[in-house]
Design a protein around this motif. Structure first.
Motif, mmCIF file in Angstrom:
data_model
loop_
_atom_site.group_PDB
_atom_site.id
_atom_site.type_symbol
_atom_site.label_atom_id
_atom_site.label_comp_id
_atom_site.label_asym_id
_atom_site.label_seq_id
_atom_site.Cartn_x
_atom_site.Cartn_y
_atom_site.Cartn_z
ATOM 1 N N VAL C 228 0.838 -1.201 0.000
ATOM 2 C CA VAL C 228 0.000 0.000 0.000
ATOM 3 C C VAL C 228 0.872 1.249 0.000
ATOM 4 C CG1 VAL C 228 -1.679 1.312 1.322
ATOM 5 C CG2 VAL C 228 -1.860 -1.157 1.201
ATOM 6 N N CYS C 229 1.894 1.217 0.838
ATOM 7 C CA CYS C 229 2.750 2.377 1.004
ATOM 8 C C CYS C 229 3.533 2.648 -0.274
ATOM 9 C CB CYS C 229 3.691 2.097 2.168
ATOM 10 S SG CYS C 229 4.394 3.549 2.871
ATOM 11 N N LEU C 230 4.036 1.561 -0.875
ATOM 12 C CA LEU C 230 4.815 1.706 -2.097
ATOM 13 C C LEU C 230 3.925 2.205 -3.233
ATOM 14 C CD1 LEU C 230 7.577 1.177 -3.428
ATOM 15 C CD2 LEU C 230 6.784 -1.116 -3.981
ATOM 16 N N GLY C 231 2.722 1.704 -3.273
ATOM 17 C CA GLY C 231 1.804 2.103 -4.335
ATOM 18 C C GLY C 231 1.453 3.571 -4.236
ATOM 19 N N GLY C 232 1.500 4.079 -3.034
ATOM 20 C CA GLY C 232 1.146 5.484 -2.860
ATOM 21 C C GLY C 232 -0.153 5.574 -2.124
ATOM 22 N N PHE C 233 -0.040 6.261 -1.032
ATOM 23 C CA PHE C 233 -1.101 6.590 -0.139
ATOM 24 C C PHE C 233 -2.458 6.765 -0.836
ATOM 25 C CE2 PHE C 233 -2.441 10.114 2.802
ATOM 26 C CZ PHE C 233 -2.728 9.247 3.814
ATOM 27 N N ALA C 268 14.656 -3.401 1.126
ATOM 28 C CA ALA C 268 15.687 -2.478 0.664
ATOM 29 C C ALA C 268 15.179 -1.677 -0.542
ATOM 30 C CB ALA C 268 16.956 -3.235 0.312
ATOM 31 N N LEU C 269 14.567 -2.373 -1.499
ATOM 32 C CA LEU C 269 14.054 -1.671 -2.675
ATOM 33 C C LEU C 269 12.935 -0.703 -2.285
ATOM 34 C CD1 LEU C 269 14.054 -4.472 -5.389
ATOM 35 C CD2 LEU C 269 15.550 -2.490 -5.222
ATOM 36 N N PHE C 270 12.139 -1.129 -1.316
ATOM 37 C CA PHE C 270 11.045 -0.282 -0.829
ATOM 38 C C PHE C 270 11.604 1.015 -0.245
ATOM 39 C CE2 PHE C 270 8.527 0.638 3.123
ATOM 40 C CZ PHE C 270 7.492 1.296 2.499
ATOM 41 N N LEU C 271 12.636 0.881 0.598
ATOM 42 C CA LEU C 271 13.240 2.074 1.201
ATOM 43 C C LEU C 271 13.826 2.974 0.121
ATOM 44 C CD1 LEU C 271 14.982 0.633 4.380
ATOM 45 C CD2 LEU C 271 13.098 2.256 4.280
ATOM 46 N N LEU C 272 14.497 2.338 -0.808
ATOM 47 C CA LEU C 272 15.106 3.102 -1.906
ATOM 48 C C LEU C 272 14.041 3.871 -2.675
ATOM 49 C CD1 LEU C 272 18.058 3.223 -2.880
ATOM 50 C CD2 LEU C 272 17.371 1.714 -4.756
ATOM 51 N N LEU C 276 13.558 7.929 -3.011
ATOM 52 C CA LEU C 276 13.557 8.614 -4.299
ATOM 53 C C LEU C 276 12.220 9.289 -4.551
ATOM 54 C CD1 LEU C 276 15.422 5.951 -6.470
ATOM 55 C CD2 LEU C 276 16.313 8.105 -5.551
ATOM 56 N N ARG C 277 11.169 8.662 -4.088
ATOM 57 C CA ARG C 277 9.826 9.168 -4.375
ATOM 58 C C ARG C 277 8.996 9.075 -3.103
ATOM 59 N NH1 ARG C 277 6.810 10.646 -8.655
ATOM 60 N NH2 ARG C 277 4.673 10.089 -8.234
ATOM 61 N N GLN C 279 6.360 10.039 -1.990
ATOM 62 C CA GLN C 279 4.904 9.944 -1.963
ATOM 63 C C GLN C 279 4.414 8.625 -2.551
ATOM 64 O OE1 GLN C 279 6.790 11.640 -3.863
ATOM 65 N NE2 GLN C 279 5.866 12.400 -5.731
ATOM 66 N N GLY C 280 5.336 7.673 -2.731
ATOM 67 C CA GLY C 280 4.929 6.385 -3.277
ATOM 68 C C GLY C 280 4.891 6.414 -4.793
ATOM 69 N N LEU C 281 4.744 5.236 -5.406
ATOM 70 C CA LEU C 281 4.834 5.142 -6.861
ATOM 71 C C LEU C 281 3.792 6.003 -7.557
ATOM 72 C CD1 LEU C 281 5.465 1.320 -7.485
ATOM 73 C CD2 LEU C 281 7.112 3.216 -7.537
ATOM 74 N N MET C 282 2.543 5.878 -7.134
ATOM 75 C CA MET C 282 1.476 6.567 -7.842
ATOM 76 C C MET C 282 0.715 7.522 -6.929
ATOM 77 S SD MET C 282 0.295 3.342 -10.164
ATOM 78 C CE MET C 282 -0.547 4.172 -11.490
ATOM 79 N N GLY C 283 1.335 7.907 -5.828
ATOM 80 C CA GLY C 283 0.662 8.814 -4.906
ATOM 81 C C GLY C 283 0.825 10.255 -5.354
ATOM 82 N N LYS C 284 -0.079 11.076 -4.854
ATOM 83 C CA LYS C 284 0.012 12.501 -5.164
ATOM 84 C C LYS C 284 0.968 13.154 -4.188
ATOM 85 C CE LYS C 284 -4.527 12.711 -5.199
ATOM 86 N NZ LYS C 284 -5.267 11.613 -5.274
ATOM 87 N N ALA C 285 1.784 14.042 -4.653
ATOM 88 C CA ALA C 285 2.777 14.689 -3.791
ATOM 89 C C ALA C 285 2.081 15.581 -2.763
ATOM 90 C CB ALA C 285 3.740 15.505 -4.631
#
Lengths: 319, 418, 285
Positions: C228-233, C268-272, C276-277, C279-285
């Motif tokens: 969920v977090c990676l996908g973006g809030f 590790a990839l999740f933290l990275l 880098l992003r 707000q998550g992959l597809m989350g709004k900033a």
């Protein structure tokens, strides 16, 4: 001056508690309460005052625990002599993990700290040099007094109490200092705080360093008392969660909250386990879960809120 | 004000165990033994089975059961040398936490005044709990934890009846060597194990023993306990095509492995499970139909009707509706040895019990488990502990090796499902 | 060939993660509440499936909707009894309450069913689809399909329906929403109900091919949180993409690096990714 009187009484009560609690087991519970209060108070600096809810403090706790027992297994030193190594490792971790993670907001920060702590726990579990999954053992029998291996829980109780007192004094100092104001400003709203000139990252990092150091010390003390640590008991998710729960239950962001939380939750855990544990029904955790739910439902700000409720009611009556 | 609030917070915690003690006080003549097992948390399924077994054994000790006569303490009610005193077990939940198990040990010793302890399943819990009994000079008999370092601590009060790593490794390699003699290839061994203390320690001992015999383990697949998918691990096995695969897994993963091997239609010619997960009764109820002919390391087999083991198994089945599993049988044996020693000591004084434990010398005929007997060395380890290979046929494991103890014929290759 | 099978297995596992996180995203995104009891909701649904199969002898066509319905009721009930009161409190109160609720549910089930592992009959997992050397289990394909449907359905519900806009309005500004006549409590109770119903569908489907135990939520749900977090809030398509990605990463790293390290790779990839992003992959900033 007036506020000092209850403090002195509390101090005396804490010092004298073992004289009231004759049973060794209760003395152990008292020691565990103080130990839990140390790590929860340390967590409180970042999670409570600054409102940065870390669910990864196990990495600092584990650093301390592993530092102590590595000093014993590798160097043959008394475990407590390894505490400085553990604390140093925790400070290093705090910088490495903290700096990039502090950019994250709210739940993202919490999730990132969980991920970092889990990552470390798994890596340590796969790393034979630091005991791997089997974990590390303290001295099987005390070689000298420096091993701090006592049959009675009382020496632990007083050592823990000393550390807790120092931590609470530091916290009280911070509370009133500029750092304390900055921290609360950040909790109130980081963007606003920044715009008012609060150096957010530096402030959060300062709090995290103090927090990580004391959490690591708590870990070392834990390892000295229990005489064993493995990835689950030193670095596991539940270790982090317990700090959060205790602080939140007592009242996060208040000086006494974590202590109140520890003095509630640890005896609750021990009592439910003593009472229902043997039944094998899981009733221990039904009761435990229900009480946590009830407290959060009726006192969302923690038990410390009761105190404020009473005070405000008294004020109302006086008015 | 401050004082009273503190008292209010702590008071309930203090009062409750006190009440417990009062309610237990009437059974003053009984011999109280503390039993710490994981009754909640991730290991609770094993702890639950053990708890039933312990209850059964204590019932049998406390009543006269002449039909179980060769087993010590069965023919008479209670402990005869202590005037027929009843045994009373005080259970405690060690959860999945070494610190909790340690608290339990202290509570049982100082508050429940138990004369001896047994438990605590996970090696870490056994380690911390027995550290307390050592400091208090209370005997601790463990029947099921396998970590080698438990008996190398120089403890005076710790005894262990179960076979440990090196015994297990020897069993597997001897078994595979004997199968090889019968004409089936067994030189290419794969190990599949979780990264828990149990999985790693058993895997390491097997690797070491195999290397010493010049048949090094060909494939080593390590995974994390409680994983949500094992497809890649099964594919690895499938590609490497070992002659024999040894799984050192807890129940959840063992179930998942069988389901996944079924999906991938992969059957190693010889599939061995190392006790724990494969001995768990729920392994058989959930995936037994996919695991026909799976081999398992076990010290317990119900065996022929009329044997001690068959009778105990029948009683356990009557009580719980499940077959008695190996881990439970080993824990029960630990407790039996302890009760027998207390009886022979004729006293509940710790020193007397310890001396009696040290002098333990039980024959296979007196046991309901497949050990060659019970006799402790100076470190407190049972030197006659042993295990055998059993094979799943229908819903029951049958002893198949060594042949002098076999109750059924070894059937290879692994059949799995139909 | 192995590589294709690995990716296929990874995608199917990823679909499970996506399925698990669908309800979580809704609640997390719409109300900013992390439901730490989500894994236990899933576990309850698995036991509903188990009881339905064992005692009523019904198939997934009955027990999946049944689990969804029952969990919907539970979600609404939990909202009114608990969440409504802690929602406006600090974030910590929400953690505390849902964590406590999770323990409570878990050990109530433990009390009734004991700690033993159970499983639906193996035939319910369905056959194996063998195409072009690939082996894919029917029930997992079904779970994957449902993950896709749920994602699309939830996304459409939020973006294309009046209900969705009301829900978003409440999430955006509770007071303003009230001013235009939306009843926030009703909206959020429904959202909790739907979120829990998603957990119900997920649990009932996963029960087809997984084991069931009171603590099963633990092993499943941590990765779902990461998803969920990676996908973006609050981004529902984001959770699907993240879930599939994590599944494939786990599968490939289990093969190439070793399964003991697969979670390390994921974390590790999740933290990275977060660094880098943020707000998550597809989350709004």
């Amino acid at each position: 001056m007036k506020t000092r009187v209850p403090l002195v009484l509390l101090g005396l009560a804490a010092l004298g508690l073992p004289f009231v609690l004759h049973e060794v087991y209760y003395q152990r519970v008292a020691a565990l309460v103080v130990l839990a209060a140390i790590s929860a108070s340390a967590w409180n600096l970042v999670g409570g005052y600054a409102g940065q809810v870390s669910v990864g403090h196990a990495m600092f706790f584990g650093s301390g625990a592993y530092g102590a027992l590595l000093a014993y297994t590798v160097l043959g030193w008394p475990p407590i002599a390894g505490a400085p190594f553990g604390i140093a490792a925790a400070l290093l971790l705090a910088v490495v993990v903290g700096l990039p993670t502090f950019r994250l907001q709210g739940h993202y920060f919490s999730m990132a700290t969980i991920a970092a702590a889990e990552l470390i726990a798994i890596a340590v579990g796969n790393w034979k040099l630091v005991g791997g999954a089997a974990g590390l053992m303290g001295p099987a029998a005390p070689r000298s007094i420096a091993d701090l291996s006592f049959r009675s829980p009382l020496p632990y109780y007083y050592i823990f109490l000393l550390v807790l007192t120092i931590l609470l004094l530091i916290t009280a100092r911070i509370e009133r200092s500029r750092l304390g104001f900055y921290l609360r400003a950040i909790r109130g709203g980081e963007r606003a705080a920044r715009s008012l000139g609060v150096p957010a990252v530096r402030t959060k990092l300062a709090a995290l360093l103090v927090s990580a150091g004391f959490t690591a010390l708590a870990g070392s003390l834990y390892a000295v008392m229990i005489g064993f640590v493995d990835p689950e008991s030193g670095l596991g998710l539940l270790v982090s969660v317990q700090m959060v729960i205790i602080a939140a239950l007592g009242g996060a962001g208040t000086l006494w909250g974590p202590l109140i939380g520890a003095a509630t939750l640890i005896p609750l855990e021990e009592t439910t386990n003593a009472f229902f544990g043997g039944s094998g029904t899981g009733a221990t955790f039904v009761v435990y879960g229900a009480i946590i739910v009830l407290i959060s439902r009726f006192l969302p700000g923690g038990i410390a809120e009761l105190w404020q409720l009473v005070r405000s009611r008294r004020r109302l009556r006086a008015a | 004000m401050t004082l009273s609030r503190r008292t209010v917070l702590v008071a309930p915690a203090l009062a409750l165990p006190a009440i417990l003690r009062v309610s237990a006080a009437h059974a003053a003549a009984a011999v109280r033994i503390g039993a710490i097992f994981p009754l909640t948390g991730a290991m609770a399924s094993a702890g639950d089975a053990i708890r039933s077994g312990v209850e059964l054994l204590v019932d049998l000790i406390n009543t006269a059961n002449p039909n179980l006569a060769p087993i010590p303490l069965m023919a008479t009610a209670g402990l005869p040398r202590l005037g027929g005193a009843k045994v009373e077990i005080v259970f405690a939940d060690g959860q999945n936490s070494p610190a909790v198990a340690q608290s339990d040990a202290l509570r049982l010793i100082t508050q429940q005044h138990v004369v001896a302890l047994t438990g605590a399943y996970q090696s870490g819990n056994t380690l911390t709990a027995s550290a307390v009994s050592e400091r208090y000079g209370i005997p601790f008999v463990n029947g099921e934890s396998v970590a080698t370092n438990l008996t190398t601590r120089g403890y005076k009060w710790f005894f262990r009846t179960t076979p440990i790593g090196p015994d297990i490794a020897k069993l597997y390699l001897d078994f595979l060597a004997s199968v090889q003699k019968s004409g089936m290839k067994t030189s290419k061994i794969a190990l599949v194990h979780d990264t828990s203390e149990y999985g790693v320690s058993v895997a390491d001992t097997i690797k070491k023993a195999a290397a010493e015999r010049k048949t090094p383990v060909a494939l080593d697949v390590a995974y994390t306990n409680g994983t949500s998918d094992v497809s890649a691990q099964v594919l690895k096995l499938k590609q490497a095509a070992p002659d024999a695969a040894i799984f050192i897994s807890y129940t959840s993963d063992a179930i998942l492995f069988m389901k996944t091997m079924h999906v991938q239609n992969y059957k190693p010619p010889i599939l061995i499970g190392d006790d724990s997960g494969f001995s768990d009764p729920s392994f058989i109820t959930t995936v037994g139909s996919l695991a026909q002919g799976v081999l398992d390391r076990s010290a317990f087999v119900p065996g022929k009707p009329g044997s001690n083991a068959a009778k105990i198994n029948a009683l356990y089945k009557k009580k719980t509706g499940r077959e008695l599993d190996d881990t439970t049988a080993r824990s029960m044996t630990g407790l039996l040895v302890l009760c027998d020693a207390i009886n022979r000591a004729g006293s509940t004084k710790p020193d007397a019990i310890r001396a009696a434990l040290g002098a333990t010398d039980l024959m296979p005929a007196q046991l309901f488990i497949g050990y060659k007997g019970i006799k402790f060395n100076a470190q407190g380890q049972n030197i006659l502990a042993s295990a055998l290979m059993v094979q799943l046929d229908g819903t029951e494991y049958q002893a198949v090796w060594p042949s002098d103890q076999a109750s059924a014929k070894l059937v290879l290759p692994f059949k799995g499902w139909t | 060939m192995i590589l294709v099978q690995l990716v296929a297995d990874g995608l199917l596992l990823g679909a499970v993660y996506a399925l698990l996180s669908s309800g979580l995203t809704l609640i997390w995104g719409m109300m900013n509440v992390v439901n730490f009891a989500h894994g236990d909701f899933v576990m309850l649904a698995m036991y509903i499936a188990f009881v339905a199969v064992t005692f009523l002898h019904v198939g997934p066509a009955v027990f999946v909707p049944l689990a969804a319905l029952m969990l919907f009721g539970l979600g609404v009930g939990v909202y009114f009894a608990l969440i409504r009161h802690v929602m406006r409190g600090p974030m910590l109160a929400q953690i505390l309450s849902t964590f406590g609720l999770g323990i409570l549910l878990r050990y109530m089930v433990f009390w009734v069913f004991s700690a033993n592992f159970v499983s639906l009959p193996n035939r319910m997992a369905g056959g194996v689809l063998a195409i072009a050397g690939l082996r894919l289990q029917d029930s997992r394909l079904l779970a994957g399909l449902m993950a896709l449907l749920l994602t699309v359905g939830l996304h459409l519900m939020l973006t294309r329906t009046a209900f969705g806009s009301r829900l978003l309005a409440v999430a955006e500004d509770r007071t303003a929403a009230m001013l235009v006549g939306i009843r926030p409590d009703a909206m959020q109770a429904l959202a909790w109900g739907i979120g829990a119903a998603c957990a119900g569908v997920a649990g009932a489907l996963i029960a087809l091919f997984f084991y069931i135990s009171p603590l099963v939520g633990d092993s499943l749900v941590l990765i779902a949180f990461v998803t969920v977090c990676l996908g973006g809030f609050g981004s529902i398509p984001g959770a699907l993409v993240a879930g599939l990605a994590i599944g494939v990463i786990e599968s490939l790293s289990a093969w190439f690096i070793g399964a003991a390290w697969q979670d390390v790779v994921v974390f590790a990839l999740f933290l990275l990714a977060l660094w880098l992003r943020p707000q998550g992959l597809m989350g709004k900033a």
